[in-house]
Design a protein around this motif. Sequence first.
Motif, PDB file in Angstrom:
ATOM      1  N   LEU A 323       0.868  -1.172   0.000  1.00  0.00           N
ATOM      2  CA  LEU A 323       0.000   0.000   0.000  1.00  0.00           C
ATOM      3  C   LEU A 323       0.907   1.225   0.000  1.00  0.00           C
ATOM      4  O   LEU A 323       1.639   1.478   0.972  1.00  0.00           O
ATOM      5  CB  LEU A 323      -0.908  -0.013   1.225  1.00  0.00           C
ATOM      6  N   ALA A 324       0.900   1.977  -1.136  1.00  0.00           N
ATOM      7  CA  ALA A 324       1.840   3.089  -1.286  1.00  0.00           C
ATOM      8  C   ALA A 324       1.620   4.173  -0.245  1.00  0.00           C
ATOM      9  O   ALA A 324       2.581   4.808   0.211  1.00  0.00           O
ATOM     10  CB  ALA A 324       1.730   3.684  -2.690  1.00  0.00           C
ATOM     11  N   GLN A 325       0.391   4.405   0.159  1.00  0.00           N
ATOM     12  CA  GLN A 325       0.057   5.372   1.204  1.00  0.00           C
ATOM     13  C   GLN A 325      -0.976   4.745   2.129  1.00  0.00           C
ATOM     14  O   GLN A 325      -1.860   4.029   1.670  1.00  0.00           O
ATOM     15  CB  GLN A 325      -0.514   6.672   0.609  1.00  0.00           C
ATOM     16  N   PRO A 326      -0.898   4.987   3.423  1.00  0.00           N
ATOM     17  CA  PRO A 326      -1.858   4.380   4.353  1.00  0.00           C
ATOM     18  C   PRO A 326      -3.282   4.880   4.111  1.00  0.00           C
ATOM     19  O   PRO A 326      -3.510   6.076   3.953  1.00  0.00           O
ATOM     20  CB  PRO A 326      -1.350   4.816   5.724  1.00  0.00           C
ATOM     21  N   ILE A 327      -4.222   3.926   4.049  1.00  0.00           N
ATOM     22  CA  ILE A 327      -5.648   4.228   3.980  1.00  0.00           C
ATOM     23  C   ILE A 327      -6.316   3.307   4.986  1.00  0.00           C
ATOM     24  O   ILE A 327      -6.173   2.078   4.895  1.00  0.00           O
ATOM     25  CB  ILE A 327      -6.224   3.994   2.570  1.00  0.00           C
ATOM     26  N   PRO A 328      -7.049   3.837   5.943  1.00  0.00           N
ATOM     27  CA  PRO A 328      -7.533   3.016   7.064  1.00  0.00           C
ATOM     28  C   PRO A 328      -8.287   1.762   6.644  1.00  0.00           C
ATOM     29  O   PRO A 328      -7.901   0.647   7.004  1.00  0.00           O
ATOM     30  CB  PRO A 328      -8.429   3.990   7.831  1.00  0.00           C
ATOM     31  N   PHE A 329      -9.345   1.924   5.924  1.00  0.00           N
ATOM     32  CA  PHE A 329     -10.169   0.751   5.624  1.00  0.00           C
ATOM     33  C   PHE A 329      -9.496  -0.195   4.630  1.00  0.00           C
ATOM     34  O   PHE A 329      -9.674  -1.402   4.693  1.00  0.00           O
ATOM     35  CB  PHE A 329     -11.545   1.203   5.096  1.00  0.00           C
ATOM     36  N   VAL A 330      -8.714   0.332   3.703  1.00  0.00           N
ATOM     37  CA  VAL A 330      -7.977  -0.522   2.778  1.00  0.00           C
ATOM     38  C   VAL A 330      -6.930  -1.324   3.528  1.00  0.00           C
ATOM     39  O   VAL A 330      -6.743  -2.524   3.294  1.00  0.00           O
ATOM     40  CB  VAL A 330      -7.340   0.321   1.662  1.00  0.00           C
ATOM     41  N   GLY A 331      -6.245  -0.668   4.482  1.00  0.00           N
ATOM     42  CA  GLY A 331      -5.249  -1.383   5.284  1.00  0.00           C
ATOM     43  C   GLY A 331      -5.885  -2.489   6.114  1.00  0.00           C
ATOM     44  O   GLY A 331      -5.321  -3.578   6.238  1.00  0.00           O
ATOM     45  N   ASP A 332      -7.080  -2.217   6.687  1.00  0.00           N
ATOM     46  CA  ASP A 332      -7.758  -3.242   7.481  1.00  0.00           C
ATOM     47  C   ASP A 332      -8.169  -4.435   6.606  1.00  0.00           C
ATOM     48  O   ASP A 332      -8.031  -5.595   7.009  1.00  0.00           O
ATOM     49  CB  ASP A 332      -8.994  -2.643   8.152  1.00  0.00           C
ATOM     50  N   ALA A 333      -8.674  -4.159   5.407  1.00  0.00           N
ATOM     51  CA  ALA A 333      -9.079  -5.255   4.513  1.00  0.00           C
ATOM     52  C   ALA A 333      -7.871  -6.079   4.081  1.00  0.00           C
ATOM     53  O   ALA A 333      -7.941  -7.314   3.971  1.00  0.00           O
ATOM     54  CB  ALA A 333      -9.802  -4.690   3.291  1.00  0.00           C
ATOM     55  N   LEU A 334      -6.730  -5.439   3.840  1.00  0.00           N
ATOM     56  CA  LEU A 334      -5.506  -6.176   3.500  1.00  0.00           C
ATOM     57  C   LEU A 334      -5.089  -7.083   4.642  1.00  0.00           C
ATOM     58  O   LEU A 334      -4.624  -8.216   4.430  1.00  0.00           O
ATOM     59  CB  LEU A 334      -4.373  -5.213   3.160  1.00  0.00           C
ATOM     60  N   GLY A 335      -5.275  -6.613   5.871  1.00  0.00           N
ATOM     61  CA  GLY A 335      -4.938  -7.442   7.023  1.00  0.00           C
ATOM     62  C   GLY A 335      -5.781  -8.700   7.073  1.00  0.00           C
ATOM     63  O   GLY A 335      -5.294  -9.788   7.413  1.00  0.00           O
ATOM     64  N   VAL A 336      -7.078  -8.569   6.730  1.00  0.00           N
ATOM     65  CA  VAL A 336      -7.947  -9.749   6.697  1.00  0.00           C
ATOM     66  C   VAL A 336      -7.464 -10.741   5.641  1.00  0.00           C
ATOM     67  O   VAL A 336      -7.414 -11.962   5.876  1.00  0.00           O
ATOM     68  CB  VAL A 336      -9.401  -9.325   6.420  1.00  0.00           C
ATOM     69  N   LEU A 337      -7.071 -10.240   4.484  1.00  0.00           N
ATOM     70  CA  LEU A 337      -6.587 -11.119   3.415  1.00  0.00           C
ATOM     71  C   LEU A 337      -5.259 -11.774   3.788  1.00  0.00           C
ATOM     72  O   LEU A 337      -5.011 -12.935   3.436  1.00  0.00           O
ATOM     73  CB  LEU A 337      -6.443 -10.331   2.110  1.00  0.00           C
ATOM     74  N   VAL A 338      -4.417 -11.041   4.509  1.00  0.00           N
ATOM     75  CA  VAL A 338      -3.146 -11.631   4.957  1.00  0.00           C
ATOM     76  C   VAL A 338      -3.403 -12.758   5.948  1.00  0.00           C
ATOM     77  O   VAL A 338      -2.803 -13.841   5.869  1.00  0.00           O
ATOM     78  CB  VAL A 338      -2.236 -10.544   5.572  1.00  0.00           C
TER      79      VAL A 338
END
Length: 664
Positions: A323-338
Amino acid sequence: MGFLAPLAWLLGLAVTVPLILHLFQRQQGPRMVFPALRYLRRAEKENARRIRLRQFLLLALRLLAILLLAFAAARPFIRSGGAGHVPTAVAIVLDNSLSSGAVIKDRRVLDMLKDRALETLARATPDDRFWLIRAGTTEPALSGDATAIAERVRETDVAAGAGDITAAIAHARAVLAAGADKRAPEIQLLSDLQANGFHAPLDAGRNAPPLVVWDQDTPPPANAAVGSVLVGGGLPPRAGERSTVAASLVGSNTGDTVGVRLSIDTRVAAATRAPIGSAAILTFPARAAGLVSGWVDIDADALHADDRRYFVADVQPPPSVALAQPIPFVGDALGVLVDAGRVRRAAPGDAQVVIAPGGVGSDALNNGRTVVILAPESQLELPAINRRLAEAGVPWRFNAPAPGGEARFAPGEVNDELNQALLKTQLRQFYILQKQGNSTSDTVLVKLQDGSPWIVRGDLPSKARYLVVASPLSTAASTLPTSSAMVPLLDRLVGAWAETGATSHADVVPGQVVQLPPGADEVEAPLGKRDRVRAGEPYRAGSQAGIYKVYAQTKLVSAFAVNAPLQESALQRISNRRLKDVLPSWDIETSNDPAEWTRDIFRHRLGREIWQLLVALALILLLVEAMAASAGKQRRALDPDSEELDEELNPLANASAPVRTVQR
């Protein structure tokens, strides 16, 4: 002498018509005493014999003309001195397409067709020449004498491809026109006459050879087939995770339940039962990353070849995402996928997929990676993001939308659970994506209700892939970040939609040209035979269904599945009327019995047909009869005294009951 159509002799029964008229129209009128007409007794004695002779001659001419026409309809021929036949050229069109593998009365249709071909070749002479055209393959016509062609017929097997019968007949006509060499030409069509095998109409044109057609004349058996196989709903399975396989079942016996099995690497991995006309869902087990091949098959029926459909799946390892720049909800969704093992986190410089909010990070396209470009949250950032897109070579720009309210997604673009979730989403902020230039490699993945694109995907010459999203993934822009669609959408953006360089072909038909990956030098067919190929050259798939493996310097680099065209599973046969419509103006002779087949073949070789001469003789007789009848009428006009007597002796001259005058 023999007859090509002996049943036409039944037309000779028409001779009974003038005989019946002659017998039943000899009506005697009432006898009246009229002494003043005694002189007619003398006239009767003088003219009766002549009139009777003329009337019997007219009757004989009519009967003989009818018999000659019936004789001509039977198509008589005269054998050439008992030698059998003159030298001839025969093009045998043998339909070995997939449908010819259907079993009828414990025998394959192809085996019955081969029997007819061998009967033709058994009656050959050294002066004959033959061509064999296999309608189920793309190979050229095979030529030779009867012995060589008979060997080719015996070795012919059912191919996995579809047959184009009209094209095969056109091919046969062409080879005969070029190579008959003054021999009598003839085309023999040996086919199951499957309706799907006849495409565009084929006119006979000038000097077309006669066409002898074998018609099995039995109803086609009921048939079911595996219509398609879809792994993971169209998404590549992830390594170490279970997925699904959806197999559509088609056939004429809709509603019948059959057993369905999933086999991977020759071992059964799942099984279920499902009705024909539905989709069977099977569990795809967890696999390691790499190519996985297998098939789905159903219970065997009359046509075995379409009861199995092969597939190749590319099990992908979890992609590395940054994620080139932090985005709250995008970062949270990436965590779920990880946590689910769907993706791996990585630094922007090492990631396979880079998420670029506002276009920040889109320069990763220059390194051949995949970049997901999210719209900016403020319209003030539009000049900056459009400049970044231009520098990266992306042919799309963000434009501010016209003032308005909310927007909704169009249904049906993503036909799965993600689509259902997106339909419940409200968009408050979105931009108009405008394409620059004439690039044709782009795909609109998601649309809005007004038809405007919301997510587009494209590839650059550097093999990099971009995805452009018309809205920022923030709560101010839409309800998407807090909905059930957020995680599946992000999974699709960094997973299936981001994949580049497809390594397998989902569905290839026999004879289709396949573009091989760079460096490929060998292709292994299903039976283990390897074909050498040149780098960069296309490869034509073989006629056998199965898995074809592609190697580069002994290393497996790709694979594709070859399956029979689904149209071959429909066994309905063409009607005689439709056959004549598809082959207009052709001289067609149809046979449905082996004995009849041996009589119909070699139509020009059996001897010289004489029906034309018989028709000419019949016309001459009818002309003579007309002239004789006309002469009788003229005579009656010149000799009124003989008119009554002529009418009495000619029952065909007057159908009404005459009045006979006699002397007392």
